[in-house]
Each structure stands twice: as structure tokens, then as C-alpha cells.
Design an enzyme around this catalytic site. Structure first.
Site, mmCIF file in Angstrom:
data_model
loop_
_atom_site.group_PDB
_atom_site.id
_atom_site.type_symbol
_atom_site.label_atom_id
_atom_site.label_comp_id
_atom_site.label_asym_id
_atom_site.label_seq_id
_atom_site.Cartn_x
_atom_site.Cartn_y
_atom_site.Cartn_z
ATOM 1 N N GLY A 28 0.837 -1.181 0.000
ATOM 2 C CA GLY A 28 0.000 0.000 0.000
ATOM 3 C C GLY A 28 0.875 1.233 0.000
ATOM 4 N N TYR A 29 0.237 2.368 -0.165
ATOM 5 C CA TYR A 29 0.963 3.625 -0.287
ATOM 6 C C TYR A 29 0.526 4.602 0.788
ATOM 7 C CZ TYR A 29 2.690 1.702 -4.554
ATOM 8 O OH TYR A 29 3.328 0.881 -5.444
#
Length: 158
Positions: A28-29
Site C-alpha cells: 500500500g501507499y
């Protein structure tokens, strides 16, 4: 500063499936800004945090550090942008280079991309038979863009 020089390709056929062991990747970011990305990843059983600069051609700055897997899991569950990117990755050795083949899951199911990291942008390498069109410059294939525009939503031919 680390430099990542990476090229991306689509695949043809299924011969690649018999090569390399698939490892589950959850990522994820914390930010997916095109100028800078901060990625959290669990690769198999190990957590990582990675910071990348904006791409210039096939190159960009990259800094990657191992972090406790529990911390990575909490960051993925609590702070990362949605949706997460989940995929199986196979590392395949071919003619002196390592190809990483990503078979995406979830909202990106059906997308399969191969990446090769190179020592220079003009490095010569042999393509395996299962490598098709190059998509290095196509931003749709950036993992950080797959959270905003998942493969399942693409209306153009794939």
C-alpha cells in the site's frame, strides 16, 4: 541514494507460470503522489518501507528498508491508501538477469506484468519468449496508479 532502472513488459502465454515460486505480496501507499511515493510492503514474511522519486525515463531514486512485519501490517491496515495492491510475484532468472513477474489479485486481477532491473538505461538484455509489449512509459501500469485506477476499471483494450 539508490537508483532504480526498471523496464516493464506485458506477457504472452503461460510458460512463465512453471518458472519461479509465487510469493504473496501485499503493498500500500502512504502517499502515491507522482513526485514521490512512500510504499509499505509485506513480501512473503518480511516488511519493507520504500521511498521512490519521480521517474525520469526508466530511472528514479529508490530507498528501501526492512521494517518489522507487524509494523508493516498495521500500516497497511490502518494508514495506507485504498485499495491495497495484492499480487503474486515470481522471480525468474534468465540470461544473467532477474525478471519479476507480478500476477495481480483483487481489483487488478487479470493483469500480469514483468519487470527487469538494469544496471543502465541502455543495457542490452535477452527477452524470454514469454515477454510481449513494453509498457515502461505507460503510467497506468505503475503500482501506485493501480490504486486510483484499478485494472478492472480500464475501458481501453488490455
Amino acid at each position: 541514494m539508490g537508483i532504480e532502472i526498471e523496464r516493464k513488459f506485458l506477457l504472452v502465454g503461460d510458460d512463465w507460470r512453471a518458472l519461479g515460486e509465487p510469493v504473496l505480496v501485499r503493498q500500500g501507499y502512504l502517499t502515491s503522489d507522482p513526485v514521490r511515493t512512500v510504499r509499505v510492503r509485506i513480501y512473503g514474511e518480511q516488511g519493507f518501507i520504500t521511498i521512490k522519486s519521480k521517474s525520469e525515463g526508466a530511472s528514479r531514486g529508490e530507498w528501501e528498508y526492512p521494517i518489522p512485519t507487524q509494523d508493516a501490517s498495521e500500516l497497511l491496515d490502518r494508514l495506507c491508501e485504498r485499495p491495497l495492491v495484492e499480487k503474486y510475484r515470481r522471480r525468474i532468472e534468465h540470461a544473467g538477469f532477474t525478471w519479476e513477474v507480478d500476477e495481480f489479485l483483487g481489483e487488478n486481477a487479470g493483469l500480469v506484468v514483468a519487470e527487469i532491473e538494469l544496471p543502465s538505461e541502455d543495457a542490452v538484455f535477452e527477452r524470454p519468449d514469454w515477454i510481449a509489449d513494453e509498457v515502461t512509459g505507460d503510467k497506468r501500469y505503475y503500482n501506485s496508479n493501480l490504486i486510483r485506477s484499478p485494472y478492472s476499471t480500464w475501458t481501453q483494450p488490455r
